[in-house]
Design a protein around this motif. Structure first.
Motif, PDB file in Angstrom:
ATOM      1  N   SER A  75     -17.593  11.770   4.094  1.00 47.61           N
ATOM      2  CA  SER A  75     -16.218  11.297   4.221  1.00 47.61           C
ATOM      3  C   SER A  75     -15.415  11.752   3.019  1.00 47.61           C
ATOM      4  CB  SER A  75     -16.191   9.772   4.296  1.00 47.61           C
ATOM      5  OG  SER A  75     -14.854   9.331   4.123  1.00 47.61           O
ATOM      6  N   CYS A  76     -14.283  12.375   3.279  1.00 48.34           N
ATOM      7  CA  CYS A  76     -13.529  12.930   2.162  1.00 48.34           C
ATOM      8  C   CYS A  76     -12.784  11.839   1.411  1.00 48.34           C
ATOM      9  CB  CYS A  76     -12.556  13.995   2.651  1.00 48.34           C
ATOM     10  SG  CYS A  76     -11.049  13.334   3.367  1.00 48.34           S
ATOM     11  N   GLY A  77     -12.660  10.665   2.052  1.00 52.46           N
ATOM     12  CA  GLY A  77     -12.072   9.542   1.337  1.00 52.46           C
ATOM     13  C   GLY A  77     -10.559   9.510   1.320  1.00 52.46           C
ATOM     14  N   THR A  80      -8.060   5.595   5.206  1.00 60.79           N
ATOM     15  CA  THR A  80      -8.647   4.278   5.063  1.00 60.79           C
ATOM     16  C   THR A  80      -9.834   4.000   5.992  1.00 60.79           C
ATOM     17  OG1 THR A  80      -6.417   3.593   4.514  1.00 60.79           O
ATOM     18  CG2 THR A  80      -8.032   1.847   4.876  1.00 60.79           C
ATOM     19  N   ARG A  83     -13.011   6.221   5.162  1.00 65.90           N
ATOM     20  CA  ARG A  83     -13.499   6.022   3.796  1.00 65.90           C
ATOM     21  C   ARG A  83     -14.322   4.752   3.691  1.00 65.90           C
ATOM     22  NH1 ARG A  83      -8.727   6.102   0.979  1.00 65.90           N
ATOM     23  NH2 ARG A  83      -8.414   3.896   1.347  1.00 65.90           N
ATOM     24  N   GLN A 115     -12.468   1.477  15.342  1.00 64.58           N
ATOM     25  CA  GLN A 115     -11.352   1.663  14.403  1.00 64.58           C
ATOM     26  C   GLN A 115     -11.400   3.081  13.807  1.00 64.58           C
ATOM     27  OE1 GLN A 115      -9.199  -0.923  13.568  1.00 64.58           O
ATOM     28  NE2 GLN A 115      -8.163  -0.202  11.728  1.00 64.58           N
TER      29      GLN A 115
ATOM     30  N   CYS B  60      -2.937   6.404   4.920  1.00 61.80           N
ATOM     31  CA  CYS B  60      -3.200   4.962   4.931  1.00 61.80           C
ATOM     32  C   CYS B  60      -3.576   4.471   6.323  1.00 61.80           C
ATOM     33  CB  CYS B  60      -2.010   4.185   4.380  1.00 61.80           C
ATOM     34  SG  CYS B  60      -0.613   4.053   5.510  1.00 61.80           S
ATOM     35  N   ARG B  61      -3.061   5.114   7.337  1.00 55.28           N
ATOM     36  CA  ARG B  61      -3.344   4.783   8.743  1.00 55.28           C
ATOM     37  C   ARG B  61      -2.900   3.353   9.101  1.00 55.28           C
ATOM     38  NH1 ARG B  61      -3.463   9.659   9.999  1.00 55.28           N
ATOM     39  NH2 ARG B  61      -4.487   9.387  11.994  1.00 55.28           N
ATOM     40  N   MET B 101      -5.615  -3.820  14.842  1.00 52.11           N
ATOM     41  CA  MET B 101      -6.052  -2.630  14.104  1.00 52.11           C
ATOM     42  C   MET B 101      -5.295  -2.486  12.786  1.00 52.11           C
ATOM     43  SD  MET B 101      -7.131   0.379  16.700  1.00 52.11           S
ATOM     44  CE  MET B 101      -8.833   0.416  17.258  1.00 52.11           C
ATOM     45  N   LEU B 104      -6.952  -4.912  10.445  1.00 54.87           N
ATOM     46  CA  LEU B 104      -8.251  -4.429   9.961  1.00 54.87           C
ATOM     47  C   LEU B 104      -8.052  -3.300   8.944  1.00 54.87           C
ATOM     48  CD1 LEU B 104     -11.313  -4.507  10.012  1.00 54.87           C
ATOM     49  CD2 LEU B 104     -11.294  -3.089  12.072  1.00 54.87           C
ATOM     50  N   GLN B 105      -7.059  -2.467   9.223  1.00 54.82           N
ATOM     51  CA  GLN B 105      -6.796  -1.358   8.307  1.00 54.82           C
ATOM     52  C   GLN B 105      -6.477  -1.877   6.903  1.00 54.82           C
ATOM     53  OE1 GLN B 105      -7.846   1.280   9.546  1.00 54.82           O
ATOM     54  NE2 GLN B 105      -6.180   2.555  10.294  1.00 54.82           N
ATOM     55  N   LEU B 108      -9.448  -3.137   5.232  1.00 57.02           N
ATOM     56  CA  LEU B 108     -10.269  -2.042   4.703  1.00 57.02           C
ATOM     57  C   LEU B 108      -9.679  -1.487   3.410  1.00 57.02           C
ATOM     58  CD1 LEU B 108     -11.210  -0.101   7.978  1.00 57.02           C
ATOM     59  CD2 LEU B 108     -12.662  -1.598   6.603  1.00 57.02           C
ATOM     60  N   LEU B 109      -8.353  -1.445   3.366  1.00 55.87           N
ATOM     61  CA  LEU B 109      -7.708  -0.985   2.127  1.00 55.87           C
ATOM     62  C   LEU B 109      -8.045  -1.922   0.967  1.00 55.87           C
ATOM     63  CD1 LEU B 109      -4.068   0.049   3.071  1.00 55.87           C
ATOM     64  CD2 LEU B 109      -5.696   1.413   1.773  1.00 55.87           C
ATOM     65  N   ALA B 111     -10.702  -3.593   0.675  1.00 53.99           N
ATOM     66  CA  ALA B 111     -12.137  -3.681   0.419  1.00 53.99           C
ATOM     67  C   ALA B 111     -12.547  -2.983  -0.870  1.00 53.99           C
ATOM     68  CB  ALA B 111     -12.921  -3.099   1.600  1.00 53.99           C
ATOM     69  N   ASP B 112     -11.780  -1.999  -1.282  1.00 51.93           N
ATOM     70  CA  ASP B 112     -12.110  -1.412  -2.582  1.00 51.93           C
ATOM     71  C   ASP B 112     -10.864  -1.366  -3.468  1.00 51.93           C
ATOM     72  OD1 ASP B 112     -10.820   0.632  -1.270  1.00 51.93           O
ATOM     73  OD2 ASP B 112     -12.095   2.210  -2.086  1.00 51.93           O
ATOM     74  N   PHE B 142     -14.565  -7.848   2.980  1.00 49.80           N
ATOM     75  CA  PHE B 142     -15.394  -6.725   2.534  1.00 49.80           C
ATOM     76  C   PHE B 142     -15.290  -6.400   1.056  1.00 49.80           C
ATOM     77  CE2 PHE B 142     -13.930  -5.679   6.952  1.00 49.80           C
ATOM     78  CZ  PHE B 142     -15.071  -6.155   7.568  1.00 49.80           C
ATOM     79  N   ARG B 147     -17.611  -1.899  -6.132  1.00 42.05           N
ATOM     80  CA  ARG B 147     -16.986  -0.675  -5.638  1.00 42.05           C
ATOM     81  C   ARG B 147     -15.888  -0.162  -6.546  1.00 42.05           C
ATOM     82  NH1 ARG B 147     -17.036  -2.897  -0.141  1.00 42.05           N
ATOM     83  NH2 ARG B 147     -19.069  -2.293   0.657  1.00 42.05           N
ATOM     84  N   ILE B 168      -4.259   3.271  -3.685  1.00 41.61           N
ATOM     85  CA  ILE B 168      -4.557   3.280  -2.251  1.00 41.61           C
ATOM     86  C   ILE B 168      -4.590   4.710  -1.696  1.00 41.61           C
ATOM     87  CG2 ILE B 168      -3.647   0.974  -1.822  1.00 41.61           C
ATOM     88  CD1 ILE B 168      -1.142   2.519  -0.662  1.00 41.61           C
ATOM     89  N   GLY B 192     -15.008  10.403  -0.636  1.00 37.85           N
ATOM     90  CA  GLY B 192     -15.446   9.090  -0.153  1.00 37.85           C
ATOM     91  C   GLY B 192     -14.803   7.982  -0.969  1.00 37.85           C
ATOM     92  N   LEU B 193     -15.593   6.988  -1.311  1.00 38.04           N
ATOM     93  CA  LEU B 193     -15.042   5.851  -2.058  1.00 38.04           C
ATOM     94  C   LEU B 193     -14.606   6.230  -3.465  1.00 38.04           C
ATOM     95  CD1 LEU B 193     -17.438   2.937  -1.047  1.00 38.04           C
ATOM     96  CD2 LEU B 193     -15.110   3.361  -0.282  1.00 38.04           C
TER      97      LEU B 193
END
Ligand code: FAD
Ligand code: SF4
Ligand code: SF4
Ligand code: SF4
Ligand code: SF4
Ligand code: SF4
Ligand code: FES
Lengths: 666, 616
Positions: A75-77, A80, A83, A115, B60-61, B101, B104-105, B108-109, B111-112, B142, B147, B168, B192-193
């Motif tokens: 995952s390129c991160g 949201t 990632r 999602q 950001c979705r 959704m 949830l998005q 997820l934002l 979450a870290d 989460f 993280r 973000i 990734g993270l």
């Protein structure tokens, strides 16, 4: 044939277990799916479009954990859902497969996967949750049964592979979206670094590559293919520009003992690339080259208005900086034989001789000694000497070039630049059939070349040992052949003579006669190409490998460089292990290819059109008169813009196997 | 460059017919769903997108909507910010699926994201908080501290803090720096993270090619990018009985501060700032405008010398981000820069030399506090060449935002404060010329008013040089200065993107100018990197603030720097004449070449490459 036990593919549920036969599904006809490598059955397969289980005892939690682990790693991160989602789903499955409770339950995993599928930015996030969503939907009882055991699952052997259409299309399998991404990120040097992992001649490739990747690019479904090559050209500035990346010997992880020596014959793209990869693997490499300079056809064939000569020279520094040695004016067949090399202590030899001799047209009065008769290659060599200031080669009068490939295009475009009064291109099929790059054909038109298609030479007209014209015949199309091209035949009575002072036969090439002699013990084909094994590139003589044009026939720079890497890998195996190895990535590609498993999905939602950035080119009028580089580098602004167009069409494929998969590289 | 008007829609006519939440609406061809929805007043939450800088990275979705293509039964979730409209499209912005959704998005934002809101510099004005509220986020299942534990917090720069625990990954900062300022100092790092924003070549902010203009801070939706907060240090000075605090505030502050306290954008709150500063306990309140007037005297004189010596062009030096830009990116042009210090440094230098003489103070016990619309001024005051005998000209700089924070910390509300006036008899008077320093073209106009007088012995007839007052990124003009000077060619650039173009032209020998004004921030100091942040907007009040400034100039009793009585007294009683030796010592400076050319090795690069089908 591999029997699917259950699975989901493209939304269709397959279940062939006793008493569970799913309605309406027919078992998929999967080819070559029984074993992954020798005696190693494939137990399950997961992809973007779905998954198949071949062995009822497969643990699904572990299977999808393997798959999602790859997704989370890759995952390129940027966005949201992918990632965070890939990590959360992976960790939940990871806990479950160990018999523990995860942070998400099955519903949570399904919702998170949905999602990712529905809202991720790129192909990776959008595709990596699909199979799991479907699996939980259709085979929930399987998951629940595994969960109910509350025990760690038995470890499963697996391998995962991530790719994209452009990567698959590239002979060198360059990770195109990755290097484009590095440009977006603002790190062009890293972008170049990705390319340099595969071959050293990035700057050359960025100028002359035939772009298999762009032909396969999915962006075409929206507007135009991503300008992969112009982006490469942009980052290649960090190889040959004012602040180039530095190659140094300390990059070589393990330098091998002095006696681990390999001889490479031919300093073209295949040879240079093979030498580069062998050097990186610690070998001591000497390159023997018949000419006085490195680069092969890229140096002497490809005209300088497409590839300035200093670019190549710069690239060769990589080899010398890594400790490789060039020996120029050393010709196999004249100055030494394969036996000689073996006697001098080289443990292996790589033949990268290219295909540098023109094939004759086979028409009447085709006397190669006629003044004004040239082979395509021969002519371009003269052009090279002319441009390099070695020997002037002025042309006056009209020129006829026969052929429809890139060499023919280079001949016509060079002839214009050499001052020909008029340049004609003669080709026996239609313009659409021409194997040359479309852009080359367009450029030739722009520069005023006169095209004569469905026309073929019958004989050469000469006076006093000089060419004065060619007799041509008109052709007509007949039935379609195996390649889908219509065949052609001459129209009787349609012959005519076209006066000219030069005729250039640019229709095909072969290995220089006299290079490989029977006593070298290397088998040659009827076209005078080197015969070698497709997988290992080993020739009929042990320890001798071949690649590039001399094995493939006239092909491309990138195919030659890909052969170079492949040969280096196999030579390395041969010298260390005595035999060549199995390469899991090649194997998984083979399975995907044979079964047409690559996604064929269309783009279902509107995507904003952003047409591609074009090379700043000079106007045709100026272009015609010069041999300086025609295509210029794009600005960083344009590079950023172009890089944004890539949709990162990554897909992941995993196999679960009975035994561990033997380690091989690439 | 600087989009003060609303973006022009794509295409010319709204010919595309589609539906939002069942209502038939029209859109321009290739317009995004988000843009069309905004025009038709449908709210869609967004985070990464920023229309003012043409930024829709789609990362950001959050801006999800559900669409149905004509002739299709199924629906798709798409991001409204980068999906174009199509004829017959049906868009739903509030279905349960969309709401779930979106929620949830944001979860997820989070979450870290280190949501230590109470300690966060952005608390209460954070776009992420707003969106969390909009989607109705009620739980945060989460979040795991581990993280964010390893994520970078870069405090190396004296001006700014880059706190990646709050990022973000919207990349707005990258876009502003890359496409607008064209400094291109920022890159995306990690995968990734670990994905975050870093400085080019892995440097920290201090050693990087960043010029601390702070434009990235203006667009950051969260607390990830911010000025380095120095309010504590100011309080320490104020409450130290041994110390005499001198506060100066820049021309632009008075026109860009009221908003924070609910006043109309562009309101002139000079009087309130003076009063509030006194209430804070500041001993002496001065005006940076005074320094600006002195700068004109010095720079104007220098310009005349250089014109006499046929040295051209001369480039202004009052913007520290521009100085950084010149030193790091165009060191070869440093000889063209005026040597005059910036107005804040000039005020500091005089406050620690002239003021103690006049007021009987111990310069060692004076602390100069600057209130500036600028992050680069924080960077400027630590330059070793801006101070005398280990005594920096200025001790601490607060941006507009910190000043607002300071007032709030001390329980002061600008609306309830009775305005006051300056009372320092030595360094607080200013001319109209000093005021307009805060906006693009202002320094030029101020300088020409004075230079004209010097050359001709009389004042300019028409004092407002309206031909200089455009707002294009680069403007040029020819002005007749008369006398032995005659016509001079001048140019003004604001925003570093435009500046770069101008510098390239100079290098190529294609720019024919005598005098050039540069302001690093688009619009000039009124929109500096230290001004108040606006959510989801970039520089929305540029023109209002500018108008107020011109108004102050118009109303000023004295409109030329050389007619400022306190400036006259300064030269008469202390400095002698402009460019005198004393003036040179106190009010001029020098610059150094800080260009960083990097030689990278393939080995280093390969060590950093992740997620490629590696061979080595
Ligand atoms: C005119 C022309 C235009 C082309 N344009 C393109 C293009 O635009 N894009 C593209 O991708 N490809 C192009 N190609 C093809 C491309 O150049 C070749 O496919 C590629 O260079 C092949 O690499 P190679 O290393 O296998 O062989 P070569 O490049 O041919 O190199 C072979 C080397 O071996 C040396 N050699 C030969 N015999 C001996 C011997 N007996 N002893 C020692 N050394 C020997 C030769 O001197 C040469 O240096 C073009 C080719 C030509 C001729
Ligand atoms: S790989 Fe694609 S889907 Fe995943 S974070 Fe990056 S952009 Fe998003
Ligand atoms: S859009 Fe990008 S990832 Fe997709 S095929 Fe084209 S280059 Fe490759
Ligand atoms: S950036 Fe916003 S959400 Fe994050 S801690 Fe700061 S105020 Fe809270
Ligand atoms: S402060 Fe200015 S130069 Fe530095 S990163 Fe931000 S926008 Fe770029
Ligand atoms: S630092 Fe701020 S502007 Fe930059 S990507 Fe992070 S959140 Fe966005
Ligand atoms: S606002 Fe649309 S993806 Fe961020």
């Amino acid at each position: 044939m591999a029997q699917v036990v259950y699975g989901v593919w493209d939304g269709v549920v397959h279940d062939y277990r006793q008493g569970k036969a799913a309605e309406g599904a027919t078992p998929p006809d999967l080819k070559d799916f029984e074993v992954f490598d020798d005696n190693n059955p494939i137990r399950a397969f997961v992809a973007d479009r779905g998954f198949f289980v071949f062995d009822e005892k497969v643990n699904l939690l572990d299977t999808f954990w393997q798959y999602l682990s790859k997704a989370a790693d890759e995952s390129c991160g940027k966005c949201t859902p992918c990632r965070m989602g890939t990590v959360l789903v992976r960790d939940a499955l990871g806990a479950m497969r160990r018999g523990l409770d995860g942070d998400l339950d099955l519903d949570g995993i399904a919702a998170m996967s949905e999602q990712m599928r529905a809202t991720s930015l790129c192909g990776l996030g959008q595709s990596c949750g699909t199979a799991l969503v479907k699996a939980i939907e259709a085979f929930r009882d399987e998951f629940e049964a595994e969960l109910a055991r509350k025990q760690p699952a038995r470890a499963q052997h697996a391998m995962s592979y991530m790719t994209a259409p452009c990567i698959e299309a590239c002979p060198s399998k360059v990770n195109v979206p990755r290097y484009i991404d590095y440009i977006r990120d603002g790190k062009p040097e890293h972008s170049l670094g990705v390319i340099l992992q595969k071959y050293p001649m990035a700057a050359t490739c960025s100028r002359v590559c035939v772009r298999f990747c762009e032909a396969a690019c999915r962006r075409k479904m929206v507007d135009e293919a991503v300008g992969i090559k112009i982006l490469k050209r942009y980052v290649a500035e960090y190889q040959t520009g004012p602040h180039p990346l530095v190659f140094s010997k300390d990059m070589i992880a393990h330098v091998l003992p002095e006696d681990q020596r390999v001889a490479v014959i031919g300093a073209g793209p295949a040879g240079v690339s093979c030498a580069y990869h062998l050097l990186m693997r610690g070998y001591h490499v000497d390159i023997f080259e018949a000419q006085g300079e490195a680069g092969g056809m890229a140096a002497i064939g490809i005209p300088s208005y497409r590839l300035p000569k200093d670019v190549l020279l710069n690239e060769m520094n990589a080899i010398t900086n890594l400790g490789g040695r060039f020996f120029f004016n050393q010709r196999l067949g004249t100055d030494f034989s394969v036996d000689d090399l073996m006697k001098r202590g080289y443990k292996s030899v790589f033949l990268a001789l290219g295909c540098q001799e023109g094939t004759k047209m086979g028409c009447d009065n085709e006397d190669t000694s006629l003044v004004g008769y040239e082979s395509g290659i021969g002519f371009l060599l003269k052009v090279h000497d002319h441009v390099a200031g070695i020997k002037p080669h002025p042309i006056d009068g009209e020129v006829v070039v026969v052929g429809g490939g890139n060499v023919a295009m280079d001949c016509v475009r060079s002839a214009v630049r050499m001052g020909a009064k008029k340049v004609h291109l003669v080709y026996r099929r239609t313009e659409a059939d021409m194997p040359a790059d479309r852009e080359e054909v367009v450029a030739a038109h722009d520069e005023g070349i006169e095209f004569h298609v469905l026309t073929n030479p019958v004989s050469i007209v000469s006076e006093d040992g000089k060419v004065v014209g060619v007799k041509l015949t008109k052709m007509e199309q007949t039935e379609v052949d195996a390649k889908g091209r219509r065949n052609v035949r001459p129209i009787p009575g349609s012959e005519y003579v076209m006066p000219c002072s030069v005729v250039i036969a640019a229709i095909g090439q072969q290995v220089d006669t006299g290079s490989v002699k029977p006593e070298d013990g290397v088998e040659m084909s009827k076209w005078n190409w080197v015969v070698a094994d497709k997988e290992s590139l080993a020739t009929s003589r042990p320890g001798v490998f071949a690649g590039g044009d001399c094995y493939l026939g006239p092909s491309t720079l990138i195919a030659a460089m890909a052969n170079g890497l492949k040969a280096a890998r196999n030579i390395d195996d041969y010298l260390r292990l005595g035999s060549t190895r199995f390469f899991p990535r090649s194997r998984i590609r083979q399975i995907l290819e044979k079964n047409k498993l690559f996604s064929n999905d269309c783009i279902e939602v509107p995507v904003k059109n952003e047409y591609r950035v074009h090379h700043p080119e000079l106007s045709p009028e100026v272009r015609k008169t010069m041999f300086g580089e025609v295509e210029q580098i794009i600005s960083s602004e344009d590079a950023y813009k172009e890089s944004m167009r890539c949709m990162r069409c990554y897909r992941i494929y995993s196999v679960i196997t009975e035994h561990s998969i033997p380690e091989g590289a690439a | 460059m600087c989009n003060v008007e609303t973006l022009i829609p794509v295409g010319t006519e709204a010919t595309v017919g589609f539906k939002i939440n069942g209502k038939a609406v029209t859109a321009y061809p290739n317009e995004t769903i988000l843009a069309a929805a905004r025009r038709h007043d449908f709210y869609i939450p967004t985070l990464c997108e920023l229309a003012d800088i043409d930024h829709t990275p789609g990362t950001c979705r959050v801006c999800l909507v559900e669409i149905q293509m004509p002739g299709q039964a199924s629906t798709h979730m798409v991001t409204a910010c980068n999906t174009p409209v199509k004829d017959g499209l049906a868009v739903e912005t509030r279905t349960k699926k969309v709401r779930d959704m979106q929620k949830l998005q944001v979860e997820l934002l989070m979450a870290d994201h280190l949501q230590d809101c109470a300690t966060c510099i952005r608390h209460g004005a954070c776009e992420l908080q707003d969106v969390a509220q909009f989607v109705g986020l009620k739980e945060n299942r989460f979040f795991t501290p581990a993280r964010v534990a390893t994520r970078e917090v870069d405090r190396s720069s004296p001006a700014m803090v880059r706190d990646m625990t709050k990022c973000i990954r919207c990349q707005r900062c990258v876009t502003v720096c890359r496409n607008y300022q064209e400094v291109d100092a920022l890159v995306v790092t990690g995968t990734g993270l670990d994905t975050a924003i870093g400085l080019r070549h892995g440097k920290n902010q201090k050693d990087s090619t960043c010029v601390t203009c702070g434009q990235c801070v203006l667009v950051c939706p969260t607390g990830a990018l911010a000025e380095k907060d120095e309010t504590d240090r100011v309080l320490d000075y104020i409450y130290d009985p041994e110390i005499t605090t001198v506060l100066q505030f820049a021309p632009a502050i008075r026109v860009g501060f009221g908003e924070e306290f609910g006043m109309a954008p562009g309101t002139n709150v000079e009087g309130q700032i003076i009063a509030a500063s006194r209430k804070l306990g500041v001993d002496i309140v001065l005006d940076t405008n005074f320094g600006a007037d002195v700068v004109i005297m010095e720079e104007g004189t220098e310009l005349l010398h250089r014109l006499g010596e046929r040295k051209r062009p001369t480039i202004t030096s009052c913007c520290p981000a521009w100085i950084n830009f010149a030193e790091v990116h165009y060191p070869e042009l440093l000889p063209l820069l005026s040597s005059t210090r910036s107005p804040q440094a000039v005020v500091g230098a005089i406050a620690k030399s002239y003021l103690p003489v006049k007021m009987g103070l111990d310069p060692k016990k004076i602390r100069v506090i600057s209130i500036m619309p600028c992050t680069a001024k924080k960077d400027e005051i630590v330059r070793p060449q801006l101070g005398e005998d280990d005594m920096p000209n200025v001790d601490v700089v607060l941006t507009t935002r910190e000043f607002a924070r300071l007032l709030k910390r001390e329980g002061l509300d600008l609306r309830t404060i009775e305005p006051s006036t300056f009372d320092n008899p030595y360094m607080s008077e200013y001319s109209g010329a000093g005021v307009i320093f805060g906006t693009t073209g202002g320094v030029m106009e101020a300088a020409l008013r004075t230079v004209y007088k010097v050359v001709n012995g009389k004042e300019l007839d028409k004092i407002e040089l309206t031909q200089l007052r455009g707002f294009e990124g680069v403007r040029s003009a020819t002005v007749d200065l008369g006398g032995n000077i005659g016509e001079v060619k001048i140019a003004m650039a604001h925003g570093l993107g435009e500046t770069r173009a101008l510098m390239e032209a100079i290098k190529a020998g294609e720019a024919d100018f005598d005098f050039i004004e540069i302001m690093a921030c688009p619009g000039g100091c009124v929109d500096g990197g230290g001004t108040l942040r606006s959510k989801k907007q970039y520089l929305p009040y540029a023109l209002k603030r500018r108008e107020t400034m011109f108004g102050i100039d118009r109303a000023a009793k004295v409109r030329q720097s050389h007619n400022n009585e306190q400036v006259k007294a300064l030269y008469r009683d202390f400095l002698g004449s402009p460019n005198s030796e004393k003036a040179h010592h106190l009010l001029h400076t020098f610059y150094t070449d800080r260009k960083a050319e990097l030689e990278l090795t393939v080995k280093e690069i390969w060590g950093e490459i992740k997620m490629s089908t590696m061979v080595y």
